[in-house]
Design an enzyme around this catalytic site. Structure first.
Site, PDB file in Angstrom:
ATOM      1  N   GLY A  48       0.782  -1.231   0.000  1.00  0.00           N
ATOM      2  CA  GLY A  48       0.000   0.000   0.000  1.00  0.00           C
ATOM      3  C   GLY A  48       0.818   1.287   0.000  1.00  0.00           C
ATOM      4  O   GLY A  48       0.383   2.302  -0.537  1.00  0.00           O
ATOM      5  N   ASP A 104       0.571   3.993   4.181  1.00  0.00           N
ATOM      6  CA  ASP A 104      -0.551   4.540   3.425  1.00  0.00           C
ATOM      7  C   ASP A 104      -1.688   4.947   4.359  1.00  0.00           C
ATOM      8  O   ASP A 104      -2.213   6.043   4.272  1.00  0.00           O
ATOM      9  CB  ASP A 104      -1.046   3.527   2.381  1.00  0.00           C
ATOM     10  CG  ASP A 104      -1.261   2.120   2.954  1.00  0.00           C
ATOM     11  OD1 ASP A 104      -0.963   1.884   4.155  1.00  0.00           O
ATOM     12  OD2 ASP A 104      -1.727   1.241   2.209  1.00  0.00           O
ATOM     13  N   ASP A 107      -5.698   2.266  10.223  1.00  0.00           N
ATOM     14  CA  ASP A 107      -7.112   2.045  10.544  1.00  0.00           C
ATOM     15  C   ASP A 107      -7.203   1.704  12.026  1.00  0.00           C
ATOM     16  O   ASP A 107      -7.311   2.585  12.868  1.00  0.00           O
ATOM     17  CB  ASP A 107      -7.661   0.942   9.639  1.00  0.00           C
ATOM     18  CG  ASP A 107      -9.152   0.721   9.831  1.00  0.00           C
ATOM     19  OD1 ASP A 107      -9.759   1.447  10.630  1.00  0.00           O
ATOM     20  OD2 ASP A 107      -9.706  -0.184   9.181  1.00  0.00           O
ATOM     21  N   LYS A 135      -7.630   6.887  10.012  1.00  0.00           N
ATOM     22  CA  LYS A 135      -9.061   6.785  10.312  1.00  0.00           C
ATOM     23  C   LYS A 135      -9.296   6.983  11.806  1.00  0.00           C
ATOM     24  O   LYS A 135      -8.386   6.790  12.610  1.00  0.00           O
ATOM     25  CB  LYS A 135      -9.575   5.408   9.889  1.00  0.00           C
ATOM     26  CG  LYS A 135      -9.662   5.218   8.385  1.00  0.00           C
ATOM     27  CD  LYS A 135     -10.399   3.938   8.071  1.00  0.00           C
ATOM     28  CE  LYS A 135     -10.368   3.630   6.602  1.00  0.00           C
ATOM     29  NZ  LYS A 135     -11.024   2.340   6.323  1.00  0.00           N
ATOM     30  N   PHE A 156     -14.279   2.889   3.794  1.00  0.00           N
ATOM     31  CA  PHE A 156     -13.261   2.163   3.054  1.00  0.00           C
ATOM     32  C   PHE A 156     -12.873   2.963   1.821  1.00  0.00           C
ATOM     33  O   PHE A 156     -13.722   3.348   1.026  1.00  0.00           O
ATOM     34  CB  PHE A 156     -13.770   0.775   2.667  1.00  0.00           C
ATOM     35  CG  PHE A 156     -12.661  -0.136   2.245  1.00  0.00           C
ATOM     36  CD1 PHE A 156     -11.843  -0.740   3.186  1.00  0.00           C
ATOM     37  CD2 PHE A 156     -12.420  -0.367   0.894  1.00  0.00           C
ATOM     38  CE1 PHE A 156     -10.800  -1.572   2.798  1.00  0.00           C
ATOM     39  CE2 PHE A 156     -11.372  -1.199   0.497  1.00  0.00           C
ATOM     40  CZ  PHE A 156     -10.567  -1.795   1.453  1.00  0.00           C
ATOM     41  N   VAL A 157     -11.597   3.227   1.680  1.00  0.00           N
ATOM     42  CA  VAL A 157     -11.115   4.022   0.544  1.00  0.00           C
ATOM     43  C   VAL A 157     -10.143   3.212  -0.311  1.00  0.00           C
ATOM     44  O   VAL A 157      -9.514   2.274   0.171  1.00  0.00           O
ATOM     45  CB  VAL A 157     -10.416   5.324   1.022  1.00  0.00           C
ATOM     46  CG1 VAL A 157     -11.400   6.239   1.731  1.00  0.00           C
ATOM     47  CG2 VAL A 157      -9.234   5.019   1.925  1.00  0.00           C
ATOM     48  N   ASP A 163      -5.938  -0.654  -1.975  1.00  0.00           N
ATOM     49  CA  ASP A 163      -6.688  -1.551  -2.867  1.00  0.00           C
ATOM     50  C   ASP A 163      -7.994  -2.041  -2.275  1.00  0.00           C
ATOM     51  O   ASP A 163      -8.199  -2.018  -1.058  1.00  0.00           O
ATOM     52  CB  ASP A 163      -5.846  -2.782  -3.194  1.00  0.00           C
ATOM     53  CG  ASP A 163      -5.728  -3.717  -1.981  1.00  0.00           C
ATOM     54  OD1 ASP A 163      -5.301  -3.248  -0.908  1.00  0.00           O
ATOM     55  OD2 ASP A 163      -6.096  -4.901  -2.094  1.00  0.00           O
ATOM     56  N   ARG A 169      -5.140   0.193  -6.992  1.00  0.00           N
ATOM     57  CA  ARG A 169      -3.914   0.757  -6.418  1.00  0.00           C
ATOM     58  C   ARG A 169      -3.348   1.854  -7.328  1.00  0.00           C
ATOM     59  O   ARG A 169      -2.710   2.787  -6.860  1.00  0.00           O
ATOM     60  CB  ARG A 169      -2.854  -0.330  -6.226  1.00  0.00           C
ATOM     61  CG  ARG A 169      -3.173  -1.346  -5.126  1.00  0.00           C
ATOM     62  CD  ARG A 169      -1.921  -2.146  -4.793  1.00  0.00           C
ATOM     63  NE  ARG A 169      -2.188  -3.367  -4.044  1.00  0.00           N
ATOM     64  CZ  ARG A 169      -2.319  -3.430  -2.717  1.00  0.00           C
ATOM     65  NH1 ARG A 169      -2.245  -2.336  -1.989  1.00  0.00           N
ATOM     66  NH2 ARG A 169      -2.539  -4.593  -2.123  1.00  0.00           N
TER      67      ARG A 169
END
Ligand code: IMP
Ligand code: MG
Length: 183
Positions: A48, A104, A107, A135, A156-157, A163, A169
């Site tokens: 990521g 990246d 969470d 987040k 969710f991004v 991805d 990606r």
């Protein structure tokens, strides 16, 4: 690809390419000032962080080495458990180095806090974290993230390295997906 190539798979653009680059440039200036004259090593977490690493390091006004780790976190679907296995370890010895982990997204923060303590056990001079996205959940874990690009809502991004089932990606922006993509 950019958002215009997503058809009806896109819900909305959360962060544009220009906003990402401006933020990385700003962070690069601050971070360079902090590490100037120090033995800095950038450590990326595959896959990521590939885009963040590539663009962030090119905004730095001097040379810096990078290394990569790949981990898998045992978890179901989109939730991580904090139980981590190293798939690819660093190539280099980090003892005495100032390590900056380039990520990246944070969470739950479980994966990253595991990686951080793993790296801290190898006698580096310091370990800090740069994440492009964070987040709200991440605030609940005791994870000291020195540099954060954007705080985003709990959605969710995808895009810019992130991805869904290995897709998107290579999208230039950060976007949310239309609900039909998940089902
Ligand atoms: P954590 O352990 O919950 O912080 O999980 C972090 C990892 O989960 C990230 O490195 C991503 O690979 C993945 N992840 C978390 N949120 C998202 C998202 O919104 N889109 C894509 N991947 C995500
Ligand atoms: Mg990841």
């Amino acid at each position: 690809m950019d958002a215009s190539h997503m058809g009806n798979d896109i819900e909305q653009v959360l962060i544009t390419e220009e906003e990402i680059q401006a933020k990385l440039a700003e962070l690069a200036t601050q971070i360079w000032a902090e590490y100037e004259g120090k033995d800095l090593l950038l450590v990326g977490v595959l896959k990521g962080a590939v885009m963040v690493m590539a663009d962030f390091m090119r905004h730095l006004p001097g040379t810096v080495p990078m290394d990569w780790m790949a981990v898998s976190s045992y978890g179901s679907g989109t939730k991580s458990s904090g139980v981590v296995r190293i798939l690819k370890d660093l190539d280099s010895d980090i003892s005495g180095k100032h390590v900056l982990i380039v990520e990246d997204i944070i969470d739950s923060g479980l994966t990253l806090s595991w990686i951080r303590s793993n790296l801290e056990s190898r006698s580096p001079a310091s370990v800090e974290i740069l994440t492009l996205l964070r987040k709200p959940e991440a605030a609940k874990v005791e994870i000291d993230t020195k540099w954060v690009g954007f705080d985003i809502p709990n959605e969710f991004v995808v895009g810019y390295g992130l991805d869904f089932a290995e897709q998107y990606r290579n999208l230039r922006e950060i976007v949310t997906l239309a609900p039909h993509v998940y089902s």
